[in-house]
Design an enzyme around this catalytic site. Structure first.
Site, PDB file in Angstrom:
ATOM      1  N   CYS A 100      10.534  63.282  43.239  1.00  0.00           N
ATOM      2  CA  CYS A 100       9.940  63.743  41.990  1.00  0.00           C
ATOM      3  C   CYS A 100      10.853  63.456  40.800  1.00  0.00           C
ATOM      4  CB  CYS A 100       9.664  65.242  42.100  1.00  0.00           C
ATOM      5  SG  CYS A 100       8.976  65.987  40.613  1.00  0.00           S
ATOM      6  N   CYS A 153       5.580  73.556  43.900  1.00  0.00           N
ATOM      7  CA  CYS A 153       6.782  73.261  43.118  1.00  0.00           C
ATOM      8  C   CYS A 153       7.547  74.556  42.949  1.00  0.00           C
ATOM      9  CB  CYS A 153       6.422  72.676  41.747  1.00  0.00           C
ATOM     10  SG  CYS A 153       7.846  72.490  40.635  1.00  0.00           S
ATOM     11  N   CYS A 194      15.690  70.167  21.547  1.00  0.00           N
ATOM     12  CA  CYS A 194      15.627  70.087  23.011  1.00  0.00           C
ATOM     13  C   CYS A 194      16.310  68.833  23.540  1.00  0.00           C
ATOM     14  CB  CYS A 194      14.176  70.138  23.493  1.00  0.00           C
ATOM     15  SG  CYS A 194      13.135  68.805  22.861  1.00  0.00           S
TER      16      CYS A 194
END
Length: 390
Positions: A89, A166, A347
């Site tokens: 992933c 997840c 961010c």
């Protein structure tokens, strides 16, 4: 240029034995082999590993993923998810590191970006948020493959992985969603609201609470994925903005008005807060949530297009731009309006460091900086910077 590069050698699928160097921005560590830089994922500084090259554009660097650890870092742990591996992933970069070590690595990245891009020597801890390293992701976008099966994308790929769950999402959130079929080649957003209700796609509104208020969000309207982050950011913005009573504040990239609600309390009924946001639906939701604050005004549009028409000089500006940051044009335009202070929410540490350097050119210094581990197990984190005029 190395001899290997000059000959056009493609290292894809080659297994390299590497001495792993420092962490770099982007979730990988830096190693070297035969004169080339190797960005190696799922490694930790100081380790000796075997890594397979999975991407080689023929330049001075290539990308690789660890397939065997020969000498492990003392901070290495077993990843809680089987998809956090080579060929797995793309969401998690640091599951193989102890959570405290993850925060330390992120702090190193922030310090390196500030040093390299802004010429500032500063080590800032990345602070832990409540809730632990798993189960924090309350909003996730799933990709849907050609057969209508939802999953997560592989690293640097459009391939959809057939995950069963997840661990970053709250327990029990995804398995019922993943059992369903969806329209092929689309994306589906899954959001967990403040009451723990799971919303899939257009199933809304999504109730969220922060800064002592409640928002009813339309499907797809932005809200932070970590449930503790909105209150954390609102508190820091409130502390640093220090908007004067009766003053003027701008909330740029303001979304549904989280920061505007805090600024409105500071300026009071005789002040003015202007929110600039490009999403019409976010503005509609924000207007409804802040209907009791007439001092908050709204402008729909891109910040760079609206900024010149915002009226009087602001006392304070709060800016929460997308990952790319503000950039020179916007920093110049903001500084030309001469606010006393700018609270910059970011961010991306590289974008923040570039913006800090641009503000410094215009006479604003970095007065305060905090960082928060709002995305555990990944290389991402959130920063808040206070810039003041000298």
């Amino acid at each position: 240029m190395s001899s290997a590069t000059a000959l056009g050698t493609d290292w894809t699928d080659r297994i390299l034995e590497l001495e792993v160097g420092p962490i770099a921005h982007g979730g990988h560590c830096v190693a070297r082999s035969d004169g080339r830089v190797v960005f190696v994922r799922h490694a930790l500084p100081g380790e000796r590993v075997l890594a397979v090259v999975n991407e080689d554009g023929g330049g001075s660097f290539c990308r690789a993923d660890v397939v065997e650890v020969l000498e492990a870092s003392p901070f290495r742990v077993e990843a809680p998810c089987s998809w956090a591996r080579a060929g797995g992933c793309g969401g998690c970069d640091l599951q193989h590191a102890d959570p405290a070590a993850q925060r330390s690595l992120k702090a190193d990245v922030l310090a390196e970006q500030l040093r390299r891009l802004a010429g500032i020597e500063r080590q800032v801890p990345v602070e832990e948020l409540p809730g632990g390293p798993l189960g924090w992701r309350h909003r996730v976008r799933l990709a849907v493959d050609e057969q209508g099966r939802a999953g997560l994308r592989a690293h640097r790929s459009h391939d959809v992985l057939p995950i069963a769950d997840c661990p970053l999402t709250p327990p029990g959130t995804l398995p019922p969603v993943l059992e369903h079929g969806f329209e092929a080649a689309t994306e589906i957003e899954v959001a967990v609201d403040a009451d723990g209700l799971v919303h899939v796609g257009d199933d809304g509104p999504v109730i969220q609470r922060a800064a002592g208020r409640q928002w009813e969000l339309s499907p797809g309207v932005f809200w932070q994925v970590h449930p503790a982050l909105p209150d954390t950011l609102a508190a820091v913005v409130g502390e640093w903005a220090h908007a004067p009573r009766g003053g003027i504040a701008w909330d740029l990239y303001g979304g549904v008005g989280l920061f505007a609600s805090v600024l409105a309390d500071q300026v009071g009924p005789d002040g003015m807060v202007t929110v600039v946001e490009s999403s019409r639906q976010a503005v509609a939701d924000g207007k409804a949530a802040l209907a009791d604050l007439p001092q908050v005004g709204w402008r729909v549009g891109r910040v760079e297009r609206v900024l010149g028409s915002l009226g009087p000089r602001p006392d304070v500006v709060v800016a929460d731009p997308p990952r790319r940051g503000l950039g020179r044009e916007l920093v110049d335009a903001l500084c030309a309006r001469a606010p006393d202070r700018v609270v910059h929410v970011a961010c991306d540490p590289a974008a923040l460091a570039r913006d800090v350097a641009l503000f410094a050119e215009r006479g604003f210094r970095l007065a305060e900086l905090r960082a928060f581990d709002a995305f555990p197990m990944t290389h991402h984190f959130e920063c808040v910077a206070l810039l003041v005029r000298d």
